[in-house]
Design a protein around this motif. Structure first.
Motif, PDB file in Angstrom:
ATOM      1  N   HIS A 114      -5.378 -34.046  39.612  1.00 47.41           N
ATOM      2  CA  HIS A 114      -6.650 -34.850  40.206  1.00 47.41           C
ATOM      3  C   HIS A 114      -7.598 -33.743  40.329  1.00 47.41           C
ATOM      4  N   ARG A 115      -7.835 -32.689  39.740  1.00 46.32           N
ATOM      5  CA  ARG A 115      -8.825 -31.735  40.204  1.00 46.32           C
ATOM      6  C   ARG A 115      -8.840 -30.755  38.933  1.00 46.32           C
ATOM      7  N   GLY A 116      -9.937 -29.838  38.721  1.00 49.68           N
ATOM      8  CA  GLY A 116     -10.035 -29.038  37.474  1.00 49.68           C
ATOM      9  C   GLY A 116      -9.055 -27.698  37.468  1.00 49.68           C
ATOM     10  N   MET A 123      -3.037 -34.504  55.472  1.00 45.26           N
ATOM     11  CA  MET A 123      -3.517 -35.736  55.379  1.00 45.26           C
ATOM     12  C   MET A 123      -4.708 -36.078  54.351  1.00 45.26           C
ATOM     13  N   ASP A 124      -5.438 -35.062  53.802  1.00 48.65           N
ATOM     14  CA  ASP A 124      -6.179 -35.222  52.763  1.00 48.65           C
ATOM     15  C   ASP A 124      -5.614 -35.535  51.533  1.00 48.65           C
ATOM     16  N   ALA A 125      -4.301 -34.927  51.160  1.00 50.71           N
ATOM     17  CA  ALA A 125      -3.424 -35.357  50.116  1.00 50.71           C
ATOM     18  C   ALA A 125      -2.952 -36.724  50.344  1.00 50.71           C
ATOM     19  N   HIS A 180      -1.412 -33.005  59.999  1.00 45.88           N
ATOM     20  CA  HIS A 180      -2.829 -33.223  60.313  1.00 45.88           C
ATOM     21  C   HIS A 180      -3.516 -31.972  59.687  1.00 45.88           C
ATOM     22  N   ARG A 181      -4.785 -32.067  59.548  1.00 48.04           N
ATOM     23  CA  ARG A 181      -5.638 -30.959  59.022  1.00 48.04           C
ATOM     24  C   ARG A 181      -7.043 -31.353  59.517  1.00 48.04           C
ATOM     25  N   PRO A 182      -7.585 -30.152  59.952  1.00 46.21           N
ATOM     26  CA  PRO A 182      -8.918 -30.263  60.306  1.00 46.21           C
ATOM     27  C   PRO A 182     -10.137 -30.919  59.381  1.00 46.21           C
TER      28      PRO A 182
HETATM   29 MG    MG Z   1      -6.738 -28.939  48.552  1.00 45.79          MG
END
Ligand code: MG
Ligand code: ATP
Length: 214
Positions: free
Chosen positions: A44-46, A108-110, A133-135
Motif C-alpha cells: 500500500h505504499r511506494g 491503529m493507522d494500519a 494506540h499511536r499518537p
Molecule cells: Mg507507517
C-alpha cells in the motif's frame, strides 16, 4: 495457550516507537516471542528508501539485546509483493500444535485500513490481532474496521484466531517518515532509534538523498 507476536512493517528505519510498542504488547499479552517481519515490497505504499538487506541489518542491531525478539526474513526470501496473508499461511505449519496463537500486531493507522488488505478475512482465520494506540490516532477507526472490531473485540484472547484486542501503550510520537525527513535536513535520529542503528545509518549514509533520487 501460547502466543507468538508477528510484527510486520517496512521498518525504514526501525525506531523506538516500534521497539517499545513490541515490548509492551509482548508483556501485556504474555507472548513467548515477537517476530519482526520486514516486508519486501510494501503493498500500500511506494518502494522503501533503502534495501531490504539494510532494513534487516538495522532491525538485527536494534533487537540483539532482547532474547524474545526475532528477525524473520520470510517476506524478503519470498520476494514479490508482501501480503501478510501469505506470511501467516507460510508460518502456520510451524505452530500447528493446536495451542499456539499467532498474534498480528499493528498500529491503529494500519488497522484503520485493514479491510483493504489482501484476503483480510483469511488473516482472521489464521491469527488474532492486537491494535496498538499511536499518537495522532485519536479519531480511532470507522467504517468496516469499526464494525469488525465491535464483533470481535476481546480483553483477553480465548481463541487461537479471529479475535481483536485494542491495547493502549506508551505513546511515542516517532515515525520512520519523520526520521527520514530529519536526516535529509542533516538531523541525525539520536535517541529516536538505538545508538547502533544511528551508527549504521551514518556509516552507509542512508536516507540522505531525496526519495526520488534513490
Ligand atoms: Mg507507517
Ligand atoms: P512510515 O512513517 O515509513 O510509515 P512507521 O513509523 O509508520 O514508518 P512502519 O514500518 O510503517 O513504521 O510501521 C510498522 C508497524 O508499526 C505499523 O503497524 C505501525 O502502526 C506500527 N508503529 C510504527 N510506529 C509506531 C509508534 N510510534 N507507536 C506505535 N506503533 C507504531
Amino acid at each position: 495457550m501460547r502466543f507468538i507476536g508477528i510484527n510486520g512493517g517496512t521498518f525504514d528505519p526501525i525506531h523506538y516507537g516500534h521497539l517499545r510498542a513490541a515490548l509492551e504488547v509482548m508483556q501485556k499479552v504474555g507472548m513467548e516471542q515477537v517476530r519482526f517481519v520486514p516486508c519486501y515490497q510494501p503493498v500500500h505504499r511506494g518502494t522503501p528508501s533503502v534495501s531490504a538487506q539494510q532494513r534487516c541489518a538495522m532491525i538485527a542491531l536494534a533487537i540483539e539485546a532482547q532474547p524474545q525478539f526475532f528477525l524473520d526474513t520470510i517476506e524478503i526470501e519470498r520476494g514479490g509483493p508482501s501480503f501478510m496473508v501469505d506470511t501467516l499461511r507460510q508460518l502456520k505449519p510451524h505452530y500447528a500444535d493446536g495451542s499456539t496463537s499467532l498474534v498480528l500486531m499493528m498500529g491503529m493507522d494500519a488497522y484503520g485500513k485493514f479491510c483493504t488488505w489482501h484476503q483480510w478475512q483469511e488473516i482472521l482465520e489464521l491469527a488474532n490481532l492486537v491494535v496498538m494506540h499511536r499518537p495522532g490516532d485519536n479519531l480511532g477507526f470507522a467504517g468496516q474496521e469499526a464494525r469488525l472490531f465491535q464483533q470481535r473485540a476481546v480483553t483477553q484472547f480465548s481463541q487461537l484466531y479471529g479475535q481483536i484486542m485494542e491495547l493502549p501503550i506508551t505513546q511515542l510520537a516517532i515515525s520512520s517518515t519523520a526520521i527520514r525527513a530529519d536526516i535529509r535536513k542533516g538531523i541525525p535520529p539520536d535517541y529516536l532509534t538505538p545508538f547502533r542503528v544511528n551508527q549504521y545509518i551514518q556509516k552507509y549514509a542512508l536516507y540522505r538523498a531525496q526519495p526520488d533520487e534513490q
